[in-house]
Write an enzyme that holds these catalytic residues in place. Structure first.
Site, short mmCIF file in Angstrom:
data_model
loop_
_atom_site.label_atom_id
_atom_site.label_comp_id
_atom_site.label_asym_id
_atom_site.label_seq_id
_atom_site.Cartn_x
_atom_site.Cartn_y
_atom_site.Cartn_z
N LEU A 15 2.06 1.67 -3.53
CA LEU A 15 0.96 2.11 -4.38
C LEU A 15 0.68 3.60 -4.16
O LEU A 15 0.50 4.35 -5.11
CB LEU A 15 -0.30 1.30 -4.10
CG LEU A 15 -1.55 1.77 -4.84
CD1 LEU A 15 -1.40 1.60 -6.34
CD2 LEU A 15 -2.78 1.03 -4.33
N HIS A 16 0.66 4.01 -2.92
CA HIS A 16 0.41 5.42 -2.60
C HIS A 16 1.44 6.32 -3.29
O HIS A 16 1.08 7.33 -3.91
CB HIS A 16 0.45 5.62 -1.08
CG HIS A 16 0.43 7.04 -0.65
ND1 HIS A 16 -0.59 7.92 -0.99
CD2 HIS A 16 1.29 7.77 0.10
CE1 HIS A 16 -0.34 9.10 -0.46
NE2 HIS A 16 0.81 9.04 0.20
N ARG A 17 2.69 5.94 -3.20
CA ARG A 17 3.74 6.74 -3.84
C ARG A 17 3.55 6.76 -5.36
O ARG A 17 3.69 7.80 -6.00
CB ARG A 17 5.11 6.19 -3.48
CG ARG A 17 6.21 7.05 -4.10
CD ARG A 17 7.52 6.86 -3.46
NE ARG A 17 7.48 7.51 -2.17
CZ ARG A 17 8.45 7.42 -1.28
NH1 ARG A 17 9.52 6.72 -1.54
NH2 ARG A 17 8.37 8.03 -0.12
N MET A 19 0.82 -1.21 0.00
CA MET A 19 0.00 0.00 0.00
C MET A 19 0.86 1.26 0.00
O MET A 19 0.52 2.26 -0.64
CB MET A 19 -0.94 0.00 1.20
CG MET A 19 -2.15 -0.91 1.04
SD MET A 19 -3.27 -0.34 -0.25
CE MET A 19 -3.84 1.22 0.45
#
Length: 187
Positions: free
Chosen positions: A28-30, A25
């Site tokens: 993915l956020h980055r 996660m």
């Protein structure tokens, strides 16, 4: 949201699935932040009941072009040994929809007291009277533990899968792939 991509965590004797999902996660956020995309949503098909973890599968939802752009970014660096990336596939016809959103819980009474002192000029004793130690809220939703890039603090990102709906609801997604308005296909 006509395509999806499954990311399956592989069993690892050294790392728990919850730890690997947190790392995934974070990556993915980055990636979503760097792409500045608001048209990619996520879901957790393996999510169990309240209080359980998010499971071992992360599903990305979006157009084929949006998901290809994310994969081209190579955001999975460092996770390739822990994740099996599925094929880009078309959402099955007749799929239902649901909102996958963040739920923010104020579970730290000390932080709430500091905010009260700063905003309202109360003494520490007055703030403690208003917000006792037992005022902490508990949340039974599944979560992932993340570290903020801006202040380096760890926090829990609580995730709620809303009720099933017959039709899709439009909207935008944040840099975690979550939305308070938009739905993703659920199958």
């Amino acid at each position: 949201m006509d395509h999806y991509l499954d990311l399956q965590l592989l069993p690892d004797p050294e790392f728990a699935a919850t730890y690997l999902m947190s790392a995934l996660m974070s990556k993915l956020h980055r990636g979503l932040h760097d792409l500045r995309r608001d048209d990619i949503g996520i879901s957790f098909p393996g999510v169990e009941g309240k209080g359980a973890g998010l499971g071992d599968r992360l599903r990305l939802h979006g157009s084929a072009q949006a998901l290809d752009a994310l994969l081209a970014l190579n955001w999975l660096t460092g996770m390739r040994d822990h994740v099996r990336v599925g094929n880009l596939s078309t959402v099955p016809s007749g799929a239902q929809h649901r909102r996958v959103s963040r739920v923010q819980v104020d579970s730290n009474p000390e932080r709430a007291r500091r905010r009260l002192i700063k905003r309202h000029g109360l003494t520490e004793e007055q703030a403690r009277e208003r917000i006792p130690d037992n005022a902490a809220k508990r949340c039974n939703l599944p979560f992932t533990q993340l570290r903020s890039h801006s202040n380096d603090q760890t926090f829990r990102l609580f995730i709620q899968h809303g009720p099933l709906q017959a039709s899709a609801q439009p909207g935008v997604f944040n840099s975690y792939g979550l939305s308070g308005t938009a739905t993703v296909p659920w199958f």
